[in-house]
Design a protein around this motif. Structure first.
Motif, mmCIF file in Angstrom:
data_model
loop_
_atom_site.group_PDB
_atom_site.id
_atom_site.type_symbol
_atom_site.label_atom_id
_atom_site.label_comp_id
_atom_site.label_asym_id
_atom_site.label_seq_id
_atom_site.Cartn_x
_atom_site.Cartn_y
_atom_site.Cartn_z
ATOM 1 N N VAL A 32 2.177 -4.268 -1.403
ATOM 2 C CA VAL A 32 1.018 -4.578 -2.278
ATOM 3 C C VAL A 32 -0.029 -4.825 -1.403
ATOM 4 N N GLU A 33 -0.078 -5.272 0.082
ATOM 5 C CA GLU A 33 -1.051 -5.691 0.942
ATOM 6 C C GLU A 33 -1.178 -4.372 1.932
ATOM 7 N N ALA A 34 -1.992 -3.749 2.362
ATOM 8 C CA ALA A 34 -2.256 -2.720 3.084
ATOM 9 C C ALA A 34 -2.167 -3.168 4.608
ATOM 10 N N PRO A 35 -1.166 -2.748 5.524
ATOM 11 C CA PRO A 35 -1.070 -3.001 6.758
ATOM 12 C C PRO A 35 -2.588 -2.757 7.539
ATOM 13 N N ASP A 36 -2.857 -3.516 8.438
ATOM 14 C CA ASP A 36 -4.091 -3.144 9.238
ATOM 15 C C ASP A 36 -3.477 -2.491 10.434
ATOM 16 N N THR A 37 -4.515 -1.927 11.444
ATOM 17 C CA THR A 37 -4.353 -1.299 12.600
ATOM 18 C C THR A 37 -3.110 -2.008 13.551
ATOM 19 N N ARG A 38 -3.319 -3.253 13.734
ATOM 20 C CA ARG A 38 -2.352 -4.008 14.436
ATOM 21 C C ARG A 38 -0.915 -3.926 13.990
ATOM 22 N N GLN A 39 -0.891 -4.332 12.560
ATOM 23 C CA GLN A 39 0.560 -4.109 11.901
ATOM 24 C C GLN A 39 1.180 -2.988 12.008
ATOM 25 N N MET A 40 0.230 -1.817 11.850
ATOM 26 C CA MET A 40 0.786 -0.603 11.818
ATOM 27 C C MET A 40 1.180 0.084 13.156
ATOM 28 N N ARG A 41 0.641 -0.400 14.237
ATOM 29 C CA ARG A 41 0.995 0.096 15.705
ATOM 30 C C ARG A 41 2.161 -0.670 15.794
ATOM 31 N N ALA A 42 2.497 -1.986 15.411
ATOM 32 C CA ALA A 42 3.681 -2.762 15.596
ATOM 33 C C ALA A 42 4.832 -1.953 15.057
ATOM 34 N N ARG A 43 4.712 -1.599 13.739
ATOM 35 C CA ARG A 43 5.617 -0.789 13.088
ATOM 36 C C ARG A 43 5.922 0.377 13.997
ATOM 37 N N MET A 44 4.920 1.130 14.463
ATOM 38 C CA MET A 44 5.321 2.308 15.271
ATOM 39 C C MET A 44 6.027 2.123 16.413
ATOM 40 N N THR A 45 5.780 0.942 17.132
ATOM 41 C CA THR A 45 6.362 0.602 18.300
ATOM 42 C C THR A 45 7.805 -0.112 18.084
ATOM 43 N N ALA A 46 8.105 -0.366 16.860
ATOM 44 C CA ALA A 46 9.331 -1.102 16.677
ATOM 45 C C ALA A 46 10.777 -0.190 16.752
ATOM 46 N N ARG A 150 17.122 2.585 -11.689
ATOM 47 C CA ARG A 150 15.929 2.437 -12.727
ATOM 48 C C ARG A 150 15.411 0.915 -12.500
ATOM 49 N N GLU A 151 14.046 0.816 -12.643
ATOM 50 C CA GLU A 151 13.015 0.052 -12.987
ATOM 51 C C GLU A 151 13.520 -1.143 -11.848
ATOM 52 N N VAL A 152 13.313 -0.659 -10.495
ATOM 53 C CA VAL A 152 13.722 -1.648 -9.553
ATOM 54 C C VAL A 152 12.588 -2.366 -8.682
ATOM 55 N N GLY A 153 11.153 -1.651 -9.206
ATOM 56 C CA GLY A 153 10.148 -2.263 -8.369
ATOM 57 C C GLY A 153 9.125 -2.381 -9.679
ATOM 58 N N TYR A 154 8.107 -3.731 -9.299
ATOM 59 C CA TYR A 154 7.177 -3.823 -10.364
ATOM 60 C C TYR A 154 5.943 -3.736 -9.603
ATOM 61 N N LYS A 155 4.931 -3.190 -9.898
ATOM 62 C CA LYS A 155 3.788 -2.879 -9.368
ATOM 63 C C LYS A 155 2.843 -2.427 -10.398
ATOM 64 N N HIS A 156 1.458 -2.913 -10.206
ATOM 65 C CA HIS A 156 0.467 -2.367 -11.166
ATOM 66 C C HIS A 156 0.746 -2.561 -12.481
ATOM 67 N N ALA A 157 1.520 -3.527 -12.870
ATOM 68 C CA ALA A 157 1.927 -3.934 -14.326
ATOM 69 C C ALA A 157 2.790 -3.138 -15.042
ATOM 70 N N GLN A 158 3.701 -2.403 -13.830
ATOM 71 C CA GLN A 158 4.708 -1.435 -14.690
ATOM 72 C C GLN A 158 5.976 -1.321 -13.830
ATOM 73 N N TRP A 159 7.273 -1.327 -14.563
ATOM 74 C CA TRP A 159 8.426 -1.224 -13.807
ATOM 75 C C TRP A 159 8.426 0.310 -13.392
ATOM 76 N N ILE A 160 9.020 0.470 -12.061
ATOM 77 C CA ILE A 160 9.133 1.761 -11.549
ATOM 78 C C ILE A 160 10.501 1.861 -11.092
ATOM 79 N N ASP A 161 10.946 3.175 -11.393
ATOM 80 C CA ASP A 161 12.083 3.941 -10.880
ATOM 81 C C ASP A 161 12.092 4.347 -9.657
ATOM 82 N N VAL A 162 13.203 4.254 -8.732
ATOM 83 C CA VAL A 162 13.068 5.014 -7.284
ATOM 84 C C VAL A 162 14.132 6.020 -7.409
ATOM 85 N N GLY A 163 13.707 7.233 -7.136
ATOM 86 C CA GLY A 163 14.724 8.200 -6.987
ATOM 87 C C GLY A 163 15.223 8.473 -5.538
ATOM 88 N N PHE A 164 16.437 8.920 -4.892
ATOM 89 C CA PHE A 164 16.662 9.199 -3.606
ATOM 90 C C PHE A 164 17.009 10.629 -3.498
#
Length: 190
Positions: A32-46, A150-164
């Motif tokens: 729900v919060e966009a990572p900044d450049t520093r956070q994204m770089r940390a993800r890449m190097t992780a 089914r309905e495992v995420g709640y974002k933007h006032a709605q329940w969201i399914d996740v398919g794999f």
């Protein structure tokens, strides 16, 4: 012209910019919060050199600041337990202006080819539903629907399914070999 290459730390700002709209206004990710450049770089190097991060660039692939990046894809650990180490979770995001031009398919196929060369056996992708674009992209590179939570995420006032969706990377006929690090294999395009 589109070029593919391993992501570099300098690409973190462009990757974060591609990802941010999905975080802030979409449901493709449950952040729900966009990572900044520093956070994204940390993800890449992780990934510690084991898991690939790839980018598609438009124009000169020698750009020093990552400004030509139009899509990114990466793999990550699927689950923490040691027996899962042969499977990966995959992710891809394409800049809105580039969607529908085939860039995602080319980049995703390179990620799959690279993972196969590394020795990983399965690729798993989670897709927030509905998302016809992502489903078509995944199925175009060989993923098959494996199930839905089914309905495992709640974002933007709605329940969201996740398919794999799941993609076999190796024929499973015996004991697997340990996956090789991306830093040793590099980008592979079959």
């Amino acid at each position: 012209m589109i070029a593919l290459r391993p992501a570099r730390p300098e690409d973190a700002a462009a990757i974060a910019a591609i990802y941010a709209p999905h975080v802030l206004t979409g449901t493709a990710t449950f952040e729900v919060e966009a990572p900044d450049t520093r956070q994204m770089r940390a993800r890449m190097t992780a990934s510690d050199g084991l898991y690939p991060w790839l980018v598609a660039t438009q124009g000169d692939d020698g750009d020093e600041d990552g400004s030509g990046v139009v899509a990114f894809a990466y793999a990550a650990r699927f689950r923490d337990r040691p027996a899962y180490r042969y499977a990966v979770e995959t992710t891809i995001y394409v800049a809105a202006a580039t969607q529908g031009q085939g860039v995602g398919r080319v980049l995703y196929q390179a990620l799959i080819d690279t993972l196969r060369a590394q020795g990983f056996t399965q690729a798993i992708a989670g897709i927030a539903l509905p998302n016809d674009y992502s489903i078509r992209l995944h199925e175009s590179v060989g993923f098959r629907r494996a199930g839905v939570y089914r309905e495992v995420g709640y974002k933007h006032a709605q329940w969201i399914d996740v398919g794999f969706w799941q993609r076999e990377l190796q024929e499973l006929s015996g004991p697997p070999v340990e996956p090789r690090p991306f830093v040793d294999v590099g980008l592979v395009r079959a």
